[in-house]
Design an enzyme around this catalytic site. Structure first.
Site, PDB file in Angstrom:
ATOM      1  CE  LYS A 198      -1.793   3.025   1.978  1.00 10.17           C
ATOM      2  NZ  LYS A 198      -1.593   4.448   1.557  1.00 10.17           N
ATOM      3  N   GLY A 251       7.072   5.101   7.795  1.00  8.68           N
ATOM      4  CA  GLY A 251       6.252   6.305   7.840  1.00  8.68           C
ATOM      5  C   GLY A 251       6.438   6.991   9.185  1.00  8.68           C
ATOM      6  CB  SER A 252       4.487   9.632  10.792  1.00 13.12           C
ATOM      7  OG  SER A 252       3.226   8.993  10.797  1.00 13.12           O
ATOM      8  CB  THR A 253       6.827   8.252  15.415  1.00 12.96           C
ATOM      9  OG1 THR A 253       8.189   8.084  15.010  1.00 12.96           O
ATOM     10  CG2 THR A 253       6.648   7.710  16.822  1.00 12.96           C
ATOM     11  N   GLY A 256       3.026   4.603  12.959  1.00 16.82           N
ATOM     12  CA  GLY A 256       3.703   3.378  13.409  1.00 16.82           C
ATOM     13  C   GLY A 256       3.060   2.827  14.683  1.00 16.82           C
ATOM     14  CB  CYS A 309      13.443   8.999   7.911  1.00 16.00           C
ATOM     15  SG  CYS A 309      14.601   8.020   6.940  1.00 16.00           S
TER      16      CYS A 309
END
Ligand code: NAD
Length: 506
Positions: A198, A251-253, A256, A309
């Site tokens: 995705k 991806g972002s924390t 996550g 990142c």
């Protein structure tokens, strides 16, 4: 047209390639070896952030499409047409896949630049070679993996086998759309798993082409599927799916943490997370080559528009060299990155991913001012590029580590100089963050360097360099930067699980 030939392309050639690619944009989902419309027929618009123009109406996958893709992937896995073929056969298909990516580099590169705004020169010099290298490296791992026969008492034979998980769900970000997806799908596929990817909805076009090339290389249908869609809809459905045995996320924390919850709410699938960062670069007073260090400082935060990142956003500078450091940073770095048309091979800074992100980053800059940091240069959007989501390279000094710009991931071209006194304070400031992805250390003293390497809580530390590496390097973070490692042989192994077979012999 292969990667090698592309370095000579001029702006006109890239514009022509982009015009051709735009006419052929595939908008559907790729499930079971072919393109299909989303079950509910939904669409979302992908926008060129360089000029705000809509590029395509992409099929928006929903839980139904995720289920279709996972079912196809599970069927393919069970059939053994990928997971159980001879390792070298799988290797050959993946080599052909890498060769096709190279062969189609021109069309992949323009899709990436149109969709994400990344300078075309960077796609050609870094992203696409990285994709090809990753597929090749992971292919090479396939027949290097071994199980074990352990030492046991007589009458017992104990074998440890390594097996793929089954269906791996992969969720990827937009900042390196092809490369971040490949860091997931290449080891997963090489290890014999089947995959549902995705991609990020902000840059969804290029990964569809990747899946198509995999099938063209001889990859069986159903082994590599791509379902575009919104994160909260398609991404969530993938992470919640009971037939997905491992979910691998970059991806972002914040997202996550949701992925961990989804795994707990469903089948306790394995979770691999690569999340955000707030990377410190530490400059000691005895830095050996001042200009090289300063160059690494501005490149480390302005490259890829700061949408990296491990962007070196916190520049920790020994108080005794701070004035000289800032002066040189301004001299060398202020004009080194100039916002411009990302399809021009001379451009080294494109727009941010979206207008919303531009607004968010400018808001962070505003916060920097309000909280008392000193703006040395930049700080706004460039004149003359009003249609795009551009932000000028920006430098703040006088930053304290408790200011918002030092704590939150800005994901834009904004550098903050933070002063320190002594190595212990440098380590304390470096670690005073929830993140722990990467760090840079600049000193000529080996003892000091080693003290910092040991002291800084980060998964990757560069000493007298920054953001270098090859495929042998484990890439991933400590703390809330994640729990996994991309690239490297360990990444390949992490897409397998051990099975212990204890034979009682008669
Ligand atoms: P994001 O977390 O917003 O989105 C990442 C992916 O998650 C996208 O595909 C998105 O659609 C999906 N998603 C969003 N909400 C979801 C949900 N509720 N359930 C399931 N999936 C969902 O991140 P982004 O803005 O695409 O990327 C930027 C972030 O990625 C930054 O924080 C950056 O540091 C991080 N990043 C980390 C690494 C690394 O290796 N550690 C590499 C690149 C980017």
């Amino acid at each position: 047209m292969s990667l090698q030939t592309l370095s000579g392309h001029d702006r006109g050639q890239w514009k022509a390639a982009a015009a051709t690619a735009r006419k052929r944009i595939e908008t559907r989902l790729f499930i079971d070896g072919r393109f299909v419309d989303a079950a509910k027929g939904g669409r979302f618009t992908t926008i060129n952030p360089a000029n705000g123009e809509p590029l395509a109406e992409m099929s928006a996958g929903t839980a139904e499409d995720i289920d279709r893709a996972v079912t196809a992937a599970r069927r393919a896995f069970k059939a053994g047409c990928w997971s159980r073929i001879a390792p070298r056969q799988r290797m050959e298909i993946l080599y052909r896949f890498a060769a096709l990516v190279d062969q189609h580099a021109e069309s992949l590169a323009v899709l990436e630049t149109l969709d994400m705004g990344k300078p075309i020169a960077d796609v050609v010099a870094a992203d696409l070679p990285g994709v090809v290298d990753t597929i090749r490296f992971m292919s090479e791992c396939i027949d290097k993996i071994e199980g074990a026969v352990t030492n046991t008492e007589a009458g017992v034979m104990h074998m440890v086998l390594r097996e793929p998980y089954g269906v791996v769900g992969a969720i990827s970000p937009w900042n390196y759309p092809l490369l971040m997806a490949t860091w997931k799908i290449a080891p997963a596929l090489a290890a014999g798993n089947t995959v549902v990817l995705k991609p990020a909805e902000q840059a969804p076009m290029s990964c569809l082409r990747l899946a198509e090339l995999f099938v063209e290389a001889g990859g069986p249908p159903g082994v590599f599927n791509v379902v575009n869609g919104l994160g909260e809809e398609a991404g969530r459905a993938l992470a919640l799916h009971d037939d997905v045995r491992k979910i691998t996320f970059t991806g972002s924390t914040a997202v996550g943490k949701l992925i961990l919850q989804y795994a707990g709410q469903s089948n306790m699938k394995q979770v691999a997370l690569e999340c955000g960062g707030k990377t410190p670069q530490v400059f000691l007073a005895d830095v050996a080559d001042f200009d090289r260090a300063v160059t690494a400082a501005y490149r480390g935060i302005f490259s890829n528009m700061g949408e990296v990142c491990n962007a070196g956003s916190r520049l920790l500078v020994d108080r005794s060299i701070k004035d000289r450091f800032v002066e040189r940073f301004i001299e060398l770095g202020r004009d080194a990155f100039a916002p411009g048309d990302p399809l021009d091979p001379a451009t080294n800074m494109g727009p941010l991913i979206s207008r919303e992100d531009q607004k968010r980053v400018l808001g962070m800059i505003d916060k920097g001012h309000k909280e008392g940091a000193k703006l040395e240069f930049g700080g706004g959007a460039p004149d003359g590029l009003k249609d795009g989501a551009y932000v000028n390279p920006t430098l703040f000094t006088g930053v304290k580590n408790d200011m918002t710009i030092a704590r939150q991931e800005i994901f834009g071209p904004v550098a903050s100089v933070i002063e320190f006194d002594g190595v212990d304070e440098a380590i304390a400031i470096a670690n005073d963050t929830v993140y722990g992805l990467a760090a840079g250390v600049w000193t000529r003293d080996l003892d000091t360097a080693f003290k910092l390497v040991r002291g800084i809580e980060a998964g990757v530390i560069w000493i007298n360099s920054f953001d270098e590496g090859d495929m042998t390097q484990p890439f991933g973070g400590y703390k809330q930067s994640g729990n996994a490692r991309d690239k490297c042989f360990d990444s390949f192994k992490s897409y397998t699980q051990t099975k212990s077979a204890w034979f009682r012999l008669s």
